[in-house]
Scaffold this motif. Structure first.
Motif, PDB file in Angstrom:
ATOM      1  N   GLU A  40      -6.784  -9.303 -11.038  1.00  0.00           N
ATOM      2  CA  GLU A  40      -7.329  -8.412  -9.953  1.00  0.00           C
ATOM      3  C   GLU A  40      -6.734  -8.068  -8.078  1.00  0.00           C
ATOM      4  N   THR A  42      -4.250  -9.649  -7.781  1.00  0.00           N
ATOM      5  CA  THR A  42      -2.463  -9.345  -7.472  1.00  0.00           C
ATOM      6  C   THR A  42      -2.922  -7.686  -7.885  1.00  0.00           C
ATOM      7  N   ALA A  43      -3.461  -6.310  -8.497  1.00  0.00           N
ATOM      8  CA  ALA A  43      -3.275  -5.503  -8.222  1.00  0.00           C
ATOM      9  C   ALA A  43      -3.799  -4.934  -6.887  1.00  0.00           C
ATOM     10  N   GLU A  44      -4.896  -5.623  -6.057  1.00  0.00           N
ATOM     11  CA  GLU A  44      -5.441  -5.599  -4.780  1.00  0.00           C
ATOM     12  C   GLU A  44      -4.068  -5.030  -4.044  1.00  0.00           C
ATOM     13  N   ALA A  45      -3.408  -6.877  -4.171  1.00  0.00           N
ATOM     14  CA  ALA A  45      -2.968  -6.885  -3.105  1.00  0.00           C
ATOM     15  C   ALA A  45      -1.378  -6.034  -3.433  1.00  0.00           C
ATOM     16  N   ASP A  46      -1.085  -5.371  -4.407  1.00  0.00           N
ATOM     17  CA  ASP A  46       0.148  -4.379  -4.784  1.00  0.00           C
ATOM     18  C   ASP A  46      -0.659  -2.885  -4.356  1.00  0.00           C
ATOM     19  N   ALA A  47      -2.083  -2.820  -4.379  1.00  0.00           N
ATOM     20  CA  ALA A  47      -2.670  -1.759  -3.452  1.00  0.00           C
ATOM     21  C   ALA A  47      -2.507  -1.420  -1.831  1.00  0.00           C
ATOM     22  N   LYS A  49      -0.582  -3.431  -0.402  1.00  0.00           N
ATOM     23  CA  LYS A  49       0.831  -3.065   0.244  1.00  0.00           C
ATOM     24  C   LYS A  49       1.693  -2.005   0.173  1.00  0.00           C
ATOM     25  N   ARG A  50       1.030  -0.764  -0.866  1.00  0.00           N
ATOM     26  CA  ARG A  50       1.318   0.010  -0.934  1.00  0.00           C
ATOM     27  C   ARG A  50       1.050   1.375   0.181  1.00  0.00           C
ATOM     28  N   ASN A  51      -0.469   0.830   0.569  1.00  0.00           N
ATOM     29  CA  ASN A  51      -0.798   1.174   1.486  1.00  0.00           C
ATOM     30  C   ASN A  51      -0.377   1.258   3.028  1.00  0.00           C
TER      31      ASN A  51
END
Length: 169
Positions: A40, A42-47, A49-51
């Protein structure tokens, strides 16, 4: 832990073996839970980073728009000054005002180049105050020139000498 469990079983120490089995199960459950949390996060960190990348792209777009708008403003100011110059009262004032317009445009172009090259915000603030002071000085110079021109137009011509009347005979 596996070696301790094997040793407890070999010694027939059931309470210790049960405690180790319970601990192994608790640790396994914790590992699964932490693995899920890691996924979870990791998914938040990726989101995030995209933002952040999207936000940085937006900042670049806004900076480019600001440069375009500054160039348009400089163009409009130069046109306005040129118009004021062309509708001025004397050719000498017109030439001086045109030279002032040229200097102002050159300074604004140099400032836009600095901003485009990523000058720091403190420098931009200082340049803004310099630009404001320059605009005020230019306006003051134009006002003084207009006053001088108007005074020259209002000064009466030197009185011509009136011939003395000849005494009556």
């Amino acid at each position: 832990m596996r070696a301790q469990l094997d040793l407890a079983v070999d010694r027939d120490d059931d309470p210790a073996a049960l405690a180790l089995i319970a601990r192994r199960e608790a640790i396994g459950t914790d590992v699964e839970r932490l693995g899920g949390e890691l996924g979870e996060l990791t998914a938040e960190a990726d989101a995030a980073k995209r933002n952040l990348v999207t936000f940085q792209d937006e900042i670049v777009r806004l900076r480019e728009e600001r440069i375009r708008m500054l160039a348009r403003l400089a163009n409009a100011k130069a046109r306005l000054k040129l118009h004021e110059t062309l509708s001025g009262l004397s050719p000498e004032a017109d030439i001086q005002a045109l030279e002032t317009v040229r200097e102002h445009v050159n300074r604004l172009v140099a400032e836009v180049a600095l901003v485009r090259d990523g000058a720091d915000p403190e420098l931009e603030r200082r340049l803004g105050s310099i630009r404001d002071a320059e605009a005020a000085a230019a306006a003051r110079a134009q006002l003084e020139e207009l006053k001088r021109t108007r005074r020259a137009a209002l000064v009466p011509l030197a009185p011509t000498e009136v011939p003395a009347l000849a005494p009556a005979r």
